[in-house]
Each structure stands twice: as structure tokens, then as C-alpha cells.
Design a protein around this motif. Structure first.
Motif, PDB file in Angstrom:
ATOM      1  N   TYR A  27       1.529   6.179  -1.075  1.00  0.00           N
ATOM      2  CA  TYR A  27       2.203   5.706   0.135  1.00  0.00           C
ATOM      3  C   TYR A  27       3.445   4.871  -0.155  1.00  0.00           C
ATOM      4  O   TYR A  27       3.935   4.164   0.729  1.00  0.00           O
ATOM      5  N   LYS A  28       4.000   4.951  -1.353  1.00  0.00           N
ATOM      6  CA  LYS A  28       5.158   4.140  -1.742  1.00  0.00           C
ATOM      7  C   LYS A  28       6.336   4.329  -0.802  1.00  0.00           C
ATOM      8  O   LYS A  28       6.992   3.377  -0.404  1.00  0.00           O
ATOM      9  N   GLU A  29       6.600   5.575  -0.414  1.00  0.00           N
ATOM     10  CA  GLU A  29       7.732   5.843   0.481  1.00  0.00           C
ATOM     11  C   GLU A  29       7.572   5.102   1.810  1.00  0.00           C
ATOM     12  O   GLU A  29       8.537   4.571   2.353  1.00  0.00           O
ATOM     13  N   TYR A  30       6.352   5.022   2.311  1.00  0.00           N
ATOM     14  CA  TYR A  30       6.105   4.336   3.582  1.00  0.00           C
ATOM     15  C   TYR A  30       6.211   2.824   3.423  1.00  0.00           C
ATOM     16  O   TYR A  30       6.752   2.146   4.304  1.00  0.00           O
ATOM     17  N   ASP A  32       8.136   1.334   1.238  1.00  0.00           N
ATOM     18  CA  ASP A  32       9.573   1.092   1.107  1.00  0.00           C
ATOM     19  C   ASP A  32      10.267   1.165   2.463  1.00  0.00           C
ATOM     20  O   ASP A  32      11.177   0.382   2.752  1.00  0.00           O
ATOM     21  N   ALA A  33       9.833   2.108   3.315  1.00  0.00           N
ATOM     22  CA  ALA A  33      10.424   2.235   4.648  1.00  0.00           C
ATOM     23  C   ALA A  33      10.141   0.986   5.478  1.00  0.00           C
ATOM     24  O   ALA A  33      11.020   0.507   6.216  1.00  0.00           O
ATOM     25  N   LEU A  34       8.936   0.429   5.371  1.00  0.00           N
ATOM     26  CA  LEU A  34       8.614  -0.801   6.102  1.00  0.00           C
ATOM     27  C   LEU A  34       9.423  -1.982   5.594  1.00  0.00           C
ATOM     28  O   LEU A  34       9.871  -2.826   6.374  1.00  0.00           O
ATOM     29  N   LEU A  43      13.824   1.886  11.134  1.00  0.00           N
ATOM     30  CA  LEU A  43      12.681   2.538  10.495  1.00  0.00           C
ATOM     31  C   LEU A  43      13.040   3.995  10.264  1.00  0.00           C
ATOM     32  O   LEU A  43      13.233   4.752  11.199  1.00  0.00           O
ATOM     33  N   ILE A  45      11.985   7.403   7.877  1.00  0.00           N
ATOM     34  CA  ILE A  45      11.049   8.041   6.953  1.00  0.00           C
ATOM     35  C   ILE A  45      11.478   9.486   6.772  1.00  0.00           C
ATOM     36  O   ILE A  45      11.781  10.180   7.750  1.00  0.00           O
ATOM     37  N   HIS A  46      11.496   9.941   5.541  1.00  0.00           N
ATOM     38  CA  HIS A  46      11.930  11.300   5.188  1.00  0.00           C
ATOM     39  C   HIS A  46      13.354  11.562   5.677  1.00  0.00           C
ATOM     40  O   HIS A  46      13.675  12.667   6.097  1.00  0.00           O
TER      41      HIS A  46
END
Length: 65
Positions: A27-30, A32-34, A43, A45-46
Motif C-alpha cells: 500500500y506504499k502508493e496510497y 504516499d498519496a495521503l 488527493l 492516486i494512479h
């Protein structure tokens, strides 16, 4: 006073650390997005913007969320 950890406890702790590392990597991408949302108010994502925080100026000319 020294604390001793048994071999079984060490194995359990190692497995727990591996699970946490797996979740963070998955869940690293999420995460980082937070973190970016906290800094910028956007916000994303992708590469897609999901939410933009709106700011309002109050009577003292300060920004409110």
C-alpha cells in the motif's frame, strides 16, 4: 535487569515484522498519496485527481478548511 526473549518469541516477532513490511510495500502508493494530500490538499492516486481540498478565507483573512 535484562529481558530475555525466547527463540519462539523471536520467530513470532520476525513474522510480525515481515507482515508489516509486506503491508507497507503493498500500500506504499496510497500512503504516499495521503502524505501528499496533507502537504498540498490534492488527493491523487494512479495519476488521477480524486479530491481537492477547498479553502475558505475567514473574517481574519486566515485560510480555513
Amino acid at each position: 535487569m535484562a529481558i530475555t526473549i525466547s527463540d519462539e518469541d523471536r520467530k513470532i516477532l520476525k513474522r510480525m515484522h515481515e507482515r508489516v513490511d509486506y503491508i507497507f510495500s503493498l500500500y506504499k502508493e496510497y500512503f504516499d498519496a495521503l502524505a501528499e494530500f496533507d502537504r498540498t490538499g490534492v488527493l491523487k492516486i494512479h495519476g488521477k485527481v480524486l479530491y481537492v481540498r477547498e479553502y475558505h478565507v475567514n473574517e481574519k483573512n486566515y485560510l480555513d478548511t
